[in-house]
Design a protein around this motif. Structure first.
Motif, mmCIF file in Angstrom:
data_model
loop_
_atom_site.group_PDB
_atom_site.id
_atom_site.type_symbol
_atom_site.label_atom_id
_atom_site.label_comp_id
_atom_site.label_asym_id
_atom_site.label_seq_id
_atom_site.Cartn_x
_atom_site.Cartn_y
_atom_site.Cartn_z
ATOM 1 N N GLU A 40 0.830 -1.212 0.000
ATOM 2 C CA GLU A 40 0.000 0.000 0.000
ATOM 3 C C GLU A 40 0.860 1.256 0.000
ATOM 4 O OE1 GLU A 40 -2.334 -0.453 3.487
ATOM 5 O OE2 GLU A 40 -3.509 -2.157 2.711
ATOM 6 N N THR A 41 1.936 1.230 0.789
ATOM 7 C CA THR A 41 2.808 2.405 0.886
ATOM 8 C C THR A 41 3.545 2.651 -0.422
ATOM 9 O OG1 THR A 41 3.108 1.888 3.242
ATOM 10 C CG2 THR A 41 4.638 3.473 2.268
ATOM 11 N N GLU A 42 3.973 1.573 -1.095
ATOM 12 C CA GLU A 42 4.659 1.723 -2.373
ATOM 13 C C GLU A 42 3.744 2.374 -3.400
ATOM 14 O OE1 GLU A 42 6.251 1.078 -6.246
ATOM 15 O OE2 GLU A 42 4.388 0.156 -5.536
ATOM 16 N N GLU A 43 2.454 2.005 -3.370
ATOM 17 C CA GLU A 43 1.491 2.607 -4.303
ATOM 18 C C GLU A 43 1.335 4.096 -4.034
ATOM 19 O OE1 GLU A 43 -3.158 1.892 -5.619
ATOM 20 O OE2 GLU A 43 -2.022 0.269 -4.672
ATOM 21 N N ILE A 44 1.314 4.463 -2.772
ATOM 22 C CA ILE A 44 1.218 5.887 -2.411
ATOM 23 C C ILE A 44 2.463 6.644 -2.878
ATOM 24 C CG2 ILE A 44 1.214 7.480 -0.438
ATOM 25 C CD1 ILE A 44 -0.553 5.347 1.007
ATOM 26 N N MET B 12 -2.527 7.628 7.114
ATOM 27 C CA MET B 12 -1.324 7.175 7.809
ATOM 28 C C MET B 12 -1.007 8.078 8.995
ATOM 29 S SD MET B 12 1.205 5.856 4.741
ATOM 30 C CE MET B 12 1.443 7.471 4.041
ATOM 31 N N ASP B 13 -0.158 7.561 9.871
ATOM 32 C CA ASP B 13 0.263 8.335 11.033
ATOM 33 C C ASP B 13 1.155 9.499 10.604
ATOM 34 O OD1 ASP B 13 3.338 7.439 11.507
ATOM 35 O OD2 ASP B 13 2.136 5.796 10.716
ATOM 36 N N LEU C 112 7.637 11.033 6.337
ATOM 37 C CA LEU C 112 8.658 10.275 5.604
ATOM 38 C C LEU C 112 8.302 10.177 4.122
ATOM 39 C CD1 LEU C 112 9.220 7.413 8.205
ATOM 40 C CD2 LEU C 112 10.780 9.305 7.722
ATOM 41 N N VAL C 113 7.035 9.927 3.827
ATOM 42 C CA VAL C 113 6.582 9.866 2.434
ATOM 43 C C VAL C 113 6.777 11.223 1.757
ATOM 44 C CG1 VAL C 113 4.521 9.653 0.983
ATOM 45 C CG2 VAL C 113 4.987 7.941 2.770
#
Length: 563
Positions: free
Chosen positions: A525-529, A539-540, A546-547
């Motif tokens: 999921e994070t890679e897609e974002i 997300m927190d 970080l993103v």
């Protein structure tokens, strides 16, 4: 066999009371018994297990054996080896031991004899290895393959990497022209080094993945495929097409043949293993292709035979003489009754450089659990934290903590008794054998000092505090007759079975790894974002920041490129 939680059994309660007495006793006191070494030493399958430096007594061991019986260890051993569904959460057997059964054996599980299929895969593996060793496996342009790169992670990497390094001395002459390499990291840092140096015409990739969906492995595989196609097809090699490159430069090893075919791996280049083989228990079969390429099939079969010898010992030896059971009980005693939660693996042989890393996965992925088979949260510690490295190097790194730190640690010292007998030149042989004696002297001295502390030192006068050694640190010493394919197979099987016995006593499943699954899902999921430059509101705050830092770095790079 009790169905109560193990920590509520009479055997556990007796051990807890006994532990209070044993904590008051120092190992130097226990060694006043001149027969102690003999009492706590057992041998099997080319291995000698010395448990005399554990902080226990004969009475302790008797009570631990009672605990093992109460937990149903004898029945559990029988269930594992018979193919019962001991992997409860996934409702299937755990039959890595079937991979090392001899061809004349029979193991019928749920109506099917598994042995013929196992040996059919070994025969296909052997045919592949022979083609490589006789220079008959050629790349798309007709040149013999020289570099074989195994793309895998976890059990598809750590086991083959460890064994090929440990048994490099056993490489046969006809394998000298084959170099085997390993790439596991998803960041591509290992792979890019190979791609910058290797000749694509003589390089082949083995894609090793049980599910054939592991993102780490497939990301490396896609990069490797594009590298080969760009140099062998797009650069205009006459007559070379994509199908030829895929056929001559890729082998797949998986429990999912349909996924290998979808990816483009030719059926003839597919090696299959089964759902009843856990990844970290899979080096005995097709995942062992890199091992067989390095040591040859004769030595690979010796490796399997050594493991099978330990399986037979595990199945037939009484609990009090059973090496895996005794090793497991020492661990239970240290973790659950002496509160020692750190465990260091210390081989005294450079060929076992990767053995600690291998055991880290085997033990912590298997027994790093906090729920029992019935879903109850455990009220006791399970797997300790494992780490380690080569003992001679570790002496100059973290032995300071072992000897004088505040953290109790149990250590496994591992060494071969014999080495360098086959060195032809007499003077060189004697020099090397002298170095081996020096290594063994260090191994034995370190375990002795950890045990005795200041009592190991014959020095007059009072020692200042900063020079005091408290001792009383428990350890196990494992000696191999020599490091060979057979004894290495037995050593690995010993630790596999130790893990299973401990899991049986703790009431946990050593054959699943649900703890890693959610991390994979969230990573996807994070890679897609990250890729879409959108989302992430849920997300927190830390992860959002970080993103955002990644997005900003990409924006800065794009701006520079435009200028």
């Amino acid at each position: 066999m009790s169905h109560s939680p193990i920590d509520r059994t009479a055997a556990w309660e007796v051990l807890a009371g006994h532990a209070g007495e044993m904590r008051k006793r120092h190992l130097h006191e226990l060694f006043e018994d001149s027969q102690r070494g003999r009492t706590f030493t057992r041998k099997a399958a080319g291995l000698t297990l010395d448990l005399s430096k554990q902080r226990w007594s004969e009475a302790t061991l008797e009570r631990l054996l009672d605990l093992a019986r109460e937990a149903g260890v004898p029945e559990a051993i029988e269930a594992l080896l018979a193919g019962e569904r001991v992997n409860v959460s996934e409702n299937r057997p755990a039959l890595h031991t079937a991979l090392r059964l001899p061809s004349d054996a029979s193991l019928v599980v749920e109506g099917e004899d598994l042995v013929p299929g196992v040996h059919a895969t070994l025969a296909k593996l052997e045919a592949m290895v022979e083609r490589f060793h006789t220079r008959q496996w050629r790349g798309a342009t007709g040149h013999p393959i020289h570099d074989v790169v195994n793309l895998g992670v976890g059990g598809s990497d750590l086991g083959p990497l460890m064994v090929t390094h440990a048994l490099a001395d056993y490489r046969p002459a006809d394998a000298a022209h084959i170099d085997v390499h390993f790439a596991s990291t998803m960041d591509g840092s290992q792979l890019v080094d190979y791609l910058s140096r290797f000749n694509p015409e003589t390089t082949l990739f083995v894609i090793s993945s049980k599910s054939f969906t592991t993102i780490d492995t497939l990301s490396n595989a896609r990069t490797a495929r594009d590298w080969l196609l760009s140099r062998l097809v797009r650069d205009g090699n006459g007559g070379v097409d994509e199908a030829m490159v895929m056929r001559q430069h890729f082998i797949g090893v998986s429990a999912k043949p349909e996924k290998m075919s979808e990816w483009g791996i030719a059926e003839a280049n597919q090696l299959e293993f089964w759902e009843w083989v856990g990844g970290r228990y899979s080096l005995w079969g097709a995942i062992g292709l890199p091992i067989a390429l390095v040591v040859g099939m004769a030595h690979f079969r010796d490796f399997l035979a050594g493991a099978h010898a330990m399986d037979r010992h595990f199945a037939g030896a009484p609990l009090a003489d059973n090496l895996p059971v005794l090793l497991a009980l020492a661990g239970i005693w240290n973790v659950n009754f002496l509160d020692i939660r750190a465990h260091s693996i210390l081989p005294y042989d450079g060929r076992l450089e990767y053995f600690a890393a291998y055991l880290e996965q085997l033990e912590m992925e298997s027994n790093g659990k906090s729920a029992t088979h019935d879903g109850r949260e455990v009220a006791y510690s399970t797997c300790p934290v494992l780490w380690g490295q080569l003992g001679p190097n570790a002496q100059h790194a973290f032995y300071q903590l072992l000897h004088q730190g505040t953290q109790p640690v149990v250590c496994d010292f591992i060494a071969p008794l014999r080495r360098y007998d086959d060195v032809a030149e007499p003077e060189t042989r004697e020099h090397l054998k002298s170095q081996h004696r020096l290594t063994l002297a260090n191994c034995f001295a370190q375990s002795r000092l950890l045990m005795l502390g200041d009592d190991a030192i014959d020095e007059p006068g009072e020692r200042p505090g900063h020079k005091r050694y408290r001792g009383n640190q428990p350890s196990t010493t494992l000696l191999l007759d020599r490091l060979s394919p057979a004894t290495l197979g037995a050593l690995i099987a010993l630790y596999e079975h130790k893990v299973y016995v401990q899991a049986t006593i703790w009431g946990i499943n050593p054959f699943d790894q649900w703890g890693v699954e959610l991390g994979k899902q969230i990573a996807g999921e994070t890679e897609e974002i990250l890729a879409n430059h959108a989302g992430g509101e849920h997300m927190d705050a830390s992860t959002r920041a970080l993103v955002a830092a990644v997005w900003q770095a990409e924006a800065d790079d794009a701006s520079r490129d435009e200028r």
